[in-house]
Design a protein around this motif. Structure first.
Motif, PDB file in Angstrom:
ATOM      1  N   LEU A 144       0.831  -1.206   0.000  1.00  0.00           N
ATOM      2  CA  LEU A 144       0.000   0.000   0.000  1.00  0.00           C
ATOM      3  C   LEU A 144       0.864   1.253   0.000  1.00  0.00           C
ATOM      4  O   LEU A 144       0.592   2.211  -0.732  1.00  0.00           O
ATOM      5  N   TRP A 145       1.893   1.268   0.816  1.00  0.00           N
ATOM      6  CA  TRP A 145       2.802   2.413   0.907  1.00  0.00           C
ATOM      7  C   TRP A 145       3.420   2.712  -0.466  1.00  0.00           C
ATOM      8  O   TRP A 145       3.506   3.861  -0.872  1.00  0.00           O
ATOM      9  N   LEU A 146       3.826   1.668  -1.157  1.00  0.00           N
ATOM     10  CA  LEU A 146       4.518   1.861  -2.437  1.00  0.00           C
ATOM     11  C   LEU A 146       3.567   2.133  -3.599  1.00  0.00           C
ATOM     12  O   LEU A 146       3.793   3.049  -4.393  1.00  0.00           O
ATOM     13  N   LEU A 147       2.511   1.343  -3.712  1.00  0.00           N
ATOM     14  CA  LEU A 147       1.676   1.414  -4.911  1.00  0.00           C
ATOM     15  C   LEU A 147       0.484   2.362  -4.788  1.00  0.00           C
ATOM     16  O   LEU A 147       0.120   3.004  -5.767  1.00  0.00           O
ATOM     17  N   VAL A 148      -0.118   2.445  -3.620  1.00  0.00           N
ATOM     18  CA  VAL A 148      -1.287   3.303  -3.464  1.00  0.00           C
ATOM     19  C   VAL A 148      -0.869   4.728  -3.106  1.00  0.00           C
ATOM     20  O   VAL A 148      -1.301   5.693  -3.732  1.00  0.00           O
ATOM     21  N   PHE A 149      -0.007   4.842  -2.099  1.00  0.00           N
ATOM     22  CA  PHE A 149       0.400   6.170  -1.645  1.00  0.00           C
ATOM     23  C   PHE A 149       1.590   6.726  -2.427  1.00  0.00           C
ATOM     24  O   PHE A 149       1.950   7.880  -2.250  1.00  0.00           O
ATOM     25  N   ARG A 150       2.222   5.877  -3.241  1.00  0.00           N
ATOM     26  CA  ARG A 150       3.353   6.256  -4.088  1.00  0.00           C
ATOM     27  C   ARG A 150       4.471   6.932  -3.295  1.00  0.00           C
ATOM     28  O   ARG A 150       4.954   7.999  -3.622  1.00  0.00           O
TER      29      ARG A 150
END
Length: 81
Positions: A55-61
């Protein structure tokens, strides 16, 4: 200092072909190692750390380094409990 050399690499077709292939190979290596590592999760809390990192990498970029550090600290704390 390296600007002129970088410009020459951008114009070089052989260098571009190499970098294109190297990028694809890196993506394949990451994907190929992600599946066995994901299947090797031994504890349920590890899945939560993995989901949070995704989530940190892909959603919140957000950044990769912050994701690795956060997952490491979070995982270490959860492993102690």
């Amino acid at each position: 200092m390296g600007g002129p050399r970088l410009d020459r690499l951008r114009d070089n077709e052989r260098a571009q072909a190499f970098l294109t292939g190297a990028g694809a190979a890196a993506i394949g290596a990451i994907a190929g190692s992600a599946v066995p590592l994901g299947l090797a999760l031994a504890h349920r809390w590890q899945l939560g750390v993995l989901v949070a990192a995704v989530l940190w990498l892909l959603v919140f970029r957000r950044g990769v380094v912050a994701a690795l550090l956060g997952a490491g600290v979070f995982g270490a704390l959860l492993a102690i409990v």
